[in-house]
Design a protein around this motif. Structure first.
Motif, short mmCIF file in Angstrom:
data_model
loop_
_atom_site.label_atom_id
_atom_site.label_comp_id
_atom_site.label_asym_id
_atom_site.label_seq_id
_atom_site.Cartn_x
_atom_site.Cartn_y
_atom_site.Cartn_z
N UNK A 1 49.54 54.30 71.81
CA UNK A 1 49.14 54.99 73.04
C UNK A 1 49.63 56.44 73.06
N UNK A 2 50.85 56.66 72.62
CA UNK A 2 51.39 58.02 72.60
C UNK A 2 50.65 58.89 71.59
N UNK A 3 50.29 58.31 70.47
CA UNK A 3 49.51 59.05 69.48
C UNK A 3 48.15 59.46 70.06
N UNK A 4 47.48 58.55 70.74
CA UNK A 4 46.19 58.86 71.36
C UNK A 4 46.36 59.95 72.42
N UNK A 5 47.40 59.86 73.23
CA UNK A 5 47.65 60.86 74.27
C UNK A 5 47.95 62.22 73.65
N UNK A 6 48.74 62.24 72.59
CA UNK A 6 49.09 63.50 71.94
C UNK A 6 47.87 64.18 71.34
N UNK A 7 46.98 63.39 70.77
CA UNK A 7 45.76 63.95 70.16
C UNK A 7 44.87 64.59 71.23
N UNK A 8 44.84 64.00 72.41
CA UNK A 8 43.96 64.49 73.47
C UNK A 8 44.57 65.56 74.36
N UNK A 9 45.89 65.71 74.33
CA UNK A 9 46.60 66.57 75.29
C UNK A 9 45.99 67.97 75.41
N UNK A 10 45.90 68.69 74.32
CA UNK A 10 45.45 70.09 74.37
C UNK A 10 44.00 70.21 74.85
N UNK A 11 43.11 69.43 74.29
CA UNK A 11 41.69 69.50 74.68
C UNK A 11 41.50 69.14 76.14
N UNK A 12 42.17 68.09 76.58
CA UNK A 12 42.05 67.68 77.97
C UNK A 12 42.64 68.73 78.90
N UNK A 13 43.74 69.32 78.50
CA UNK A 13 44.37 70.36 79.31
C UNK A 13 43.42 71.55 79.51
N UNK A 14 42.75 71.96 78.45
CA UNK A 14 41.80 73.07 78.54
C UNK A 14 40.61 72.70 79.43
N UNK A 15 40.08 71.51 79.24
CA UNK A 15 38.94 71.05 80.03
C UNK A 15 39.31 70.95 81.51
N UNK A 16 40.47 70.38 81.79
CA UNK A 16 40.87 70.23 83.19
C UNK A 16 41.20 71.57 83.83
N UNK A 17 41.68 72.53 83.06
CA UNK A 17 41.93 73.86 83.61
C UNK A 17 40.62 74.46 84.12
N UNK A 18 39.56 74.23 83.39
CA UNK A 18 38.25 74.73 83.80
C UNK A 18 37.73 74.00 85.03
N UNK A 19 37.92 72.69 85.07
CA UNK A 19 37.38 71.89 86.17
C UNK A 19 38.21 71.99 87.45
N UNK A 20 39.51 72.10 87.32
CA UNK A 20 40.40 72.04 88.48
C UNK A 20 40.54 73.36 89.22
N UNK A 21 40.40 74.46 88.52
CA UNK A 21 40.47 75.74 89.18
C UNK A 21 41.85 76.39 89.20
N UNK A 22 42.90 75.60 89.31
CA UNK A 22 44.25 76.17 89.29
C UNK A 22 45.07 75.50 88.21
N UNK A 23 46.08 76.24 87.73
CA UNK A 23 46.93 75.71 86.68
C UNK A 23 47.74 74.51 87.17
N UNK A 24 48.19 74.56 88.42
CA UNK A 24 49.00 73.46 88.96
C UNK A 24 48.19 72.16 89.02
N UNK A 25 46.97 72.25 89.50
CA UNK A 25 46.11 71.05 89.56
C UNK A 25 45.82 70.53 88.16
N UNK A 26 45.50 71.45 87.28
CA UNK A 26 45.21 71.08 85.90
C UNK A 26 46.39 70.39 85.26
N UNK A 27 47.58 70.94 85.44
CA UNK A 27 48.78 70.34 84.85
C UNK A 27 49.02 68.94 85.41
#
Length: 107
Positions: free
Chosen positions: A19-45
């Motif tokens: 599970x941690x390996x899967x989460x680590x692989x997705x962390x950066x891509x998901x973070x970038x995607x959510x930054x775009x969708x959420x609008x603010x860095x705090x929400x994205x984080x």
């Protein structure tokens, strides 16, 4: 044959690793995607961390619902099946959540 406590510890260790390996692989891509969708860095984080917790917690839940196997081969097979199913369900949930909130560009 494994002692029940050893089998339990191996089960949780394998699940945490997968599970941690899967989460680590997705962390950066998901973070970038959510930054775009959420609008603010705090929400994205927040949503990125929440998603990663769910990515680990869901497989742990599925593994916890199964009985512990004493034979090593059965233990590994059962653990990996449950852990991967949990990761898959977490990914499906996150995928649906992101997909329904992504802007559509109609042609």
């Amino acid at each position: 044959m494994l002692a029940p406590i050893a089998a339990l510890l191996i089960t949780y260790a394998l699940t945490a690793l997968v599970a941690t390996l899967a989460a680590a692989v997705l962390w950066r891509s998901l973070s970038i995607l959510l930054a775009e969708l959420c609008g603010t860095e705090e929400r994205s984080r927040f949503w990125t961390v929440w998603s990663m917790v769910m990515m680990v917690a869901t497989p742990m839940l599925f593994v916890s619902m199964k009985g512990i196997q004493i034979r090593a081969a059965d233990l590994i097979q059962s653990t990996m099946t449950s852990a991967l199913f949990g990761v898959l369900l977490a990914l499906i949930g996150m995928g649906i959540a992101v997909w329904t909130r992504s802007p559509r560009h109609d042609a």
